[in-house]
Every structure is written in C-alpha cells, then in structure tokens.
Write a protein that holds these residues in place. Structure first.
Motif, PDB file in Angstrom:
ATOM      1  N   PRO A  56       0.841  -1.205   0.000  1.00 22.18           N
ATOM      2  CA  PRO A  56       0.000   0.000   0.000  1.00 22.18           C
ATOM      3  C   PRO A  56       0.880   1.260   0.000  1.00 22.18           C
ATOM      4  O   PRO A  56       1.995   1.235   0.533  1.00 22.18           O
ATOM      5  N   THR A  57       0.375   2.340  -0.593  1.00 23.96           N
ATOM      6  CA  THR A  57       1.167   3.569  -0.663  1.00 23.96           C
ATOM      7  C   THR A  57       0.830   4.534   0.475  1.00 23.96           C
ATOM      8  O   THR A  57       1.531   5.525   0.667  1.00 23.96           O
ATOM      9  N   ASP A  58      -0.238   4.231   1.234  1.00 22.72           N
ATOM     10  CA  ASP A  58      -0.656   5.168   2.298  1.00 22.72           C
ATOM     11  C   ASP A  58      -0.322   4.670   3.700  1.00 22.72           C
ATOM     12  O   ASP A  58      -0.474   5.395   4.678  1.00 22.72           O
ATOM     13  N   HIS A  59       0.122   3.422   3.825  1.00 20.85           N
ATOM     14  CA  HIS A  59       0.433   2.891   5.156  1.00 20.85           C
ATOM     15  C   HIS A  59       1.530   1.835   5.031  1.00 20.85           C
ATOM     16  O   HIS A  59       1.461   0.962   4.183  1.00 20.85           O
ATOM     17  N   MET A  60       2.550   1.946   5.869  1.00 23.13           N
ATOM     18  CA  MET A  60       3.615   0.954   5.853  1.00 23.13           C
ATOM     19  C   MET A  60       3.488   0.094   7.109  1.00 23.13           C
ATOM     20  O   MET A  60       3.412   0.614   8.219  1.00 23.13           O
ATOM     21  N   THR A  61       3.433  -1.225   6.908  1.00 23.04           N
ATOM     22  CA  THR A  61       3.350  -2.151   8.028  1.00 23.04           C
ATOM     23  C   THR A  61       4.752  -2.616   8.408  1.00 23.04           C
ATOM     24  O   THR A  61       5.544  -2.991   7.546  1.00 23.04           O
ATOM     25  N   LEU A  62       5.054  -2.556   9.693  1.00 21.58           N
ATOM     26  CA  LEU A  62       6.348  -3.019  10.197  1.00 21.58           C
ATOM     27  C   LEU A  62       6.136  -4.151  11.188  1.00 21.58           C
ATOM     28  O   LEU A  62       5.209  -4.102  12.003  1.00 21.58           O
ATOM     29  N   ASN A  63       6.995  -5.164  11.121  1.00 18.08           N
ATOM     30  CA  ASN A  63       6.927  -6.283  12.054  1.00 18.08           C
ATOM     31  C   ASN A  63       7.686  -5.968  13.338  1.00 18.08           C
ATOM     32  O   ASN A  63       8.467  -5.009  13.406  1.00 18.08           O
ATOM     33  N   LEU A  64       7.456  -6.805  14.345  1.00 20.00           N
ATOM     34  CA  LEU A  64       8.145  -6.692  15.632  1.00 20.00           C
ATOM     35  C   LEU A  64       8.760  -8.065  15.923  1.00 20.00           C
ATOM     36  O   LEU A  64       8.136  -8.918  16.560  1.00 20.00           O
ATOM     37  N   ASN A  65       9.983  -8.298  15.404  1.00 17.34           N
ATOM     38  CA  ASN A  65      10.625  -9.615  15.493  1.00 17.34           C
ATOM     39  C   ASN A  65      11.575  -9.675  16.690  1.00 17.34           C
ATOM     40  O   ASN A  65      12.756  -9.375  16.571  1.00 17.34           O
ATOM     41  N   THR A  66      11.042 -10.043  17.867  1.00 15.32           N
ATOM     42  CA  THR A  66      11.939 -10.245  19.008  1.00 15.32           C
ATOM     43  C   THR A  66      12.624 -11.603  18.835  1.00 15.32           C
ATOM     44  O   THR A  66      12.149 -12.452  18.077  1.00 15.32           O
ATOM     45  N   LEU A  67      13.758 -11.788  19.507  1.00 12.54           N
ATOM     46  CA  LEU A  67      14.504 -13.037  19.345  1.00 12.54           C
ATOM     47  C   LEU A  67      14.807 -13.669  20.700  1.00 12.54           C
ATOM     48  O   LEU A  67      15.366 -13.015  21.581  1.00 12.54           O
ATOM     49  N   LEU A  68      14.414 -14.912  20.846  1.00  9.09           N
ATOM     50  CA  LEU A  68      14.745 -15.683  22.050  1.00  9.09           C
ATOM     51  C   LEU A  68      15.990 -16.516  21.764  1.00  9.09           C
ATOM     52  O   LEU A  68      16.043 -17.242  20.768  1.00  9.09           O
ATOM     53  N   LEU A  69      17.002 -16.380  22.635  1.00 10.77           N
ATOM     54  CA  LEU A  69      18.211 -17.198  22.519  1.00 10.77           C
ATOM     55  C   LEU A  69      18.294 -18.114  23.722  1.00 10.77           C
ATOM     56  O   LEU A  69      18.057 -17.677  24.855  1.00 10.77           O
ATOM     57  N   GLU A  70      18.613 -19.376  23.485  1.00 11.87           N
ATOM     58  CA  GLU A  70      18.852 -20.296  24.595  1.00 11.87           C
ATOM     59  C   GLU A  70      20.323 -20.648  24.578  1.00 11.87           C
ATOM     60  O   GLU A  70      20.785 -21.415  23.723  1.00 11.87           O
ATOM     61  N   ILE A  71      21.065 -20.001  25.475  1.00 10.15           N
ATOM     62  CA  ILE A  71      22.513 -20.179  25.553  1.00 10.15           C
ATOM     63  C   ILE A  71      22.802 -20.928  26.850  1.00 10.15           C
ATOM     64  O   ILE A  71      22.615 -20.387  27.932  1.00 10.15           O
ATOM     65  N   GLY A  72      23.253 -22.188  26.713  1.00  6.15           N
ATOM     66  CA  GLY A  72      23.401 -23.029  27.903  1.00  6.15           C
ATOM     67  C   GLY A  72      22.036 -23.168  28.557  1.00  6.15           C
ATOM     68  O   GLY A  72      21.059 -23.498  27.901  1.00  6.15           O
ATOM     69  N   ASP A  73      21.941 -22.859  29.869  1.00  7.44           N
ATOM     70  CA  ASP A  73      20.647 -22.988  30.535  1.00  7.44           C
ATOM     71  C   ASP A  73      19.970 -21.629  30.721  1.00  7.44           C
ATOM     72  O   ASP A  73      19.040 -21.493  31.505  1.00  7.44           O
ATOM     73  N   ARG A  74      20.443 -20.604  30.001  1.00  6.34           N
ATOM     74  CA  ARG A  74      19.845 -19.272  30.147  1.00  6.34           C
ATOM     75  C   ARG A  74      19.008 -18.916  28.932  1.00  6.34           C
ATOM     76  O   ARG A  74      19.372 -19.222  27.793  1.00  6.34           O
ATOM     77  N   ARG A  75      17.878 -18.248  29.188  1.00  6.72           N
ATOM     78  CA  ARG A  75      17.011 -17.768  28.098  1.00  6.72           C
ATOM     79  C   ARG A  75      17.106 -16.251  28.024  1.00  6.72           C
ATOM     80  O   ARG A  75      16.784 -15.549  28.979  1.00  6.72           O
ATOM     81  N   ILE A  76      17.543 -15.777  26.864  1.00  7.37           N
ATOM     82  CA  ILE A  76      17.792 -14.356  26.665  1.00  7.37           C
ATOM     83  C   ILE A  76      16.855 -13.846  25.583  1.00  7.37           C
ATOM     84  O   ILE A  76      16.786 -14.419  24.486  1.00  7.37           O
ATOM     85  N   LEU A  77      16.125 -12.783  25.890  1.00  6.41           N
ATOM     86  CA  LEU A  77      15.218 -12.184  24.917  1.00  6.41           C
ATOM     87  C   LEU A  77      15.850 -10.895  24.400  1.00  6.41           C
ATOM     88  O   LEU A  77      16.205 -10.019  25.190  1.00  6.41           O
ATOM     89  N   LEU A  78      16.039 -10.810  23.068  1.00  7.48           N
ATOM     90  CA  LEU A  78      16.580  -9.593  22.474  1.00  7.48           C
ATOM     91  C   LEU A  78      15.409  -8.748  21.987  1.00  7.48           C
ATOM     92  O   LEU A  78      14.691  -9.149  21.083  1.00  7.48           O
ATOM     93  N   GLU A  79      15.198  -7.620  22.624  1.00  6.03           N
ATOM     94  CA  GLU A  79      14.088  -6.681  22.424  1.00  6.03           C
ATOM     95  C   GLU A  79      12.838  -7.188  23.143  1.00  6.03           C
ATOM     96  O   GLU A  79      12.519  -8.378  23.085  1.00  6.03           O
ATOM     97  N   ALA A  80      12.132  -6.262  23.815  1.00 10.15           N
ATOM     98  CA  ALA A  80      10.920  -6.653  24.546  1.00 10.15           C
ATOM     99  C   ALA A  80       9.675  -6.549  23.674  1.00 10.15           C
ATOM    100  O   ALA A  80       8.661  -7.174  23.966  1.00 10.15           O
ATOM    101  N   GLY A  81       9.725  -5.765  22.588  1.00 12.18           N
ATOM    102  CA  GLY A  81       8.536  -5.597  21.757  1.00 12.18           C
ATOM    103  C   GLY A  81       7.694  -4.420  22.220  1.00 12.18           C
ATOM    104  O   GLY A  81       7.946  -3.820  23.269  1.00 12.18           O
ATOM    105  N   ALA A  82       6.653  -4.092  21.426  1.00 16.80           N
ATOM    106  CA  ALA A  82       5.881  -2.854  21.615  1.00 16.80           C
ATOM    107  C   ALA A  82       4.788  -2.965  22.665  1.00 16.80           C
ATOM    108  O   ALA A  82       4.404  -1.970  23.278  1.00 16.80           O
TER     109      ALA A  82
END
Ligand SMILES: [Zn+2]
Length: 328
Positions: free
Chosen positions: A89-115
């Motif tokens: 569309p030319t009148d509205h741009m849609t943007l995604n919110l792609n947060t990323l969960l990483l599981e490093i060893g036994d820790r869960r890390i979230l990159l970005e909390a989101g909107a």
C-alpha cells in the motif's frame, strides 16, 4: 498444568491492557497505526540454530504508519512507485516486531521486549507466542534492549504496573537511558505530530519504570553475555546498538532499527525519518551493512517482514536484501 494456567493469566492480562490502553491512555492519531486489530491465522514463531545456540524469532505483532515517516528523504512520487512495484500500500507501511529468544546453555535471553500496547492495537503478541513454545515470562533470564524506543521496551511493564518478566535482568544502552529516561528528551526532530511525540516519551518512561532501580546499562562494542556482543550503531538514537550472536563458526547479526523495511531502507538508501542524527545513522548503516555483506552474515531485522531473516548483498549502487529460505 502450571504452565497453562500461567499462560492464560498472562494472555488475558495482555488482552485487558490492550483494550484499556488503546481505547484511552495511548490512542493513536489517525494514520499512525492501523485501527483494526488483525486476526491470527498462523503461528508467529520461527526456530533456527546459530551453532549450539537455539534461536527463535517471536513476533510481538505489527506496528506501522505513513511510509514518508520511514523514508524521510524520499521524493514522494518515487516512494509511491517503489511501494507500488513491491505490491505494498502507498498510504500505510506495516512493520513487524521480530523479538529473538536465545537459549545459551541454561539461560534464556530475549533480544528486544517488543511494543506491547504502546504503538497501536496489533502489538503485545509476544506472550502468546512464548506460550506456544510452552514458556512463560517467568522463564526469561535476561532481556537485552537495542534502544529504548517504545516498540522495543513496551512489553516490559505488565498491565498492573509490575514487571512483565519478573525473573529477568534487563539490559539497555547507557546513552539511551540518559537521553530518554533520566532526562526529558527533546523529540522535535521526529517527523510526527507533537502529541505523538509526547505519548512516545511518556510510553518509554512508563514501560521501563518497573526496572529503573536495577537496570543494567551497557556500552556498545562489548561482549555482554557469552556469545552475544553489542556493536555500537548510534544515530537512530544516542545509544542504539546492534547485536552479534556467535557460536562456533556460525554468526547472526541483528540490525535493530538501522533499517525499517528492506524495500525502502536497504534496496533503496532512503533515510528513516526518526533517525535523530541522520548522518551518524547513515554512517552506522553503511559500516554495518558493508560488514554483513562482506562476511555473508545471516541477518535479522527487527522490523522486516516476519521472520525477518536474510542477507545483505552489495550491489553496484548500494545494497539489496535477500530473504533467507524458510526452514522446516
Ligand atoms: Zn523500532
């Protein structure tokens, strides 16, 4: 059993917050966000591997606004033509919110909390998608924020004002914390109405408030957790960082808000209007895109079409975005 119950509570809490907040406190001006809440037809998580690290893109949903905001220096007719040729569309741009969960060893890390509910009615889906993986916000050990704009910190605050991630350490860039949280930011550089600027600033304060006492501030350019390095990318905001995830010979580069949508900010070199220091942001974009292209890195764009994974190709005139193939 416990997991299911917790998930139900979180989901209803988020739904409640969305109803209240979009209806009153932070209603969007016309044109700044799609008024209609979108239906959910597909799963919105995507699993892949970076060496030994399990990675999952978790969508928090969508935000959006006038395309001219995200391609600040584009001639209007040319921008319309580029969008039309991409069947957008030319009148509205849609943007995604792609947060990323990483599981490093036994820790869960979230990159970005989101909107969450801070930028319209179509954010806040992160909790549902965590639930689909059998996880709750209690399972997140660390949340790392690239910059403190509301679409990156909105979910930190639960509907009742408590911490949405009760067991998590939250890490944010020091220069952003100073600019947006410890001081009253002058947002007159943003190409949006003044009332939007005021809500934008208030939403940042409100979102991070439950964590102000023990926020962990970081500087760009350091390994902040094993396998996770920040790369300074100041310009969009004073402290924005991008992230490099490394395990063995595998790498993943997260570009944060260096670009909003590949069509306008990678395939074309138009500058995002909300970049506070336009020249510094353009230099960071060139430096980091050049590296991504030269090293053929897998790239994740926070706002690119879900799941936001691909590579950046150097062309005769600039860059091109090449989406990664879907993996089953
Ligand atoms: Zn953003």
């Amino acid at each position: 059993m416990l997991t299911l119950n917790r998930r139900k509570i979180m989901v209803s809490a988020v739904a409640g917050a969305t109803g209240i907040m979009t209806g009153r406190a932070i209603a969007q001006p016309a044109g700044m966000a799609s008024a209609q809440t979108m239906p959910t037809r597909n799963a919105a998580f995507y699993r892949f591997q970076v060496g030994d690290i399990a990675a999952t893109v978790l969508s928090d949903g969508l935000i959006g606004g006038p395309p001219t905001v995200y391609a600040g220096n584009a001639p209007e007719a040319e921008l319309e033509e580029v969008l039309r040729r991409a069947f957008l569309p030319t009148d509205h741009m849609t943007l995604n919110l792609n947060t990323l969960l990483l599981e490093i060893g036994d820790r869960r890390i979230l990159l970005e909390a989101g909107a969450g509910a801070t930028m319209g009615p179509n954010g806040g889906r992160l909790f549902d998608n965590l639930g689909a993986l059998g996880l709750t916000p209690d399972d997140i050990d660390v949340v790392v924020i690239s910059h403190t704009h509301p679409d990156h910190v909105g979910n930190l605050r639960a509907a009742d004002g408590s911490r949405a991630f009760p067991n998590a350490t939250v890490m944010a860039p020091r220069a952003d914390w100073s600019f947006f949280v410890e001081n009253d930011p002058d947002l007159s550089y943003m190409p949006v109405p003044q009332d939007f600027q005021q809500r934008f600033a208030a939403n940042i304060q409100r979102s991070v408030e439950p964590y102000v006492r023990d926020i962990e501030l970081y500087e760009g350019g350091a390994e902040i957790l094993s396998g996770l390095t920040t790369i300074s990318a100041s310009g969009h905001t004073p402290g924005m960082a991008t992230f490099l995830v490394e395990s063995g010979s595998d790498q993943l580069l997260l570009t944060a808000d260096l670009a909003y949508h590949p069509i306008i900010n990678i395939d074309r070199a138009w500058r995002p209007g909300p970049d506070r220091d336009q020249d510094q942001a353009a230099a960071a974009r060139a430096r980091i895109f050049d590296r991504a292209a030269a090293e053929r890195m897998l790239v994740l764009g926070f706002h690119y079409p879900f799941p936001g994974l691909g590579r950046i190709l150097r062309t005769d005139t600039g860059y091109a975005w090449v989406p990664a193939n879907w993996e089953f």
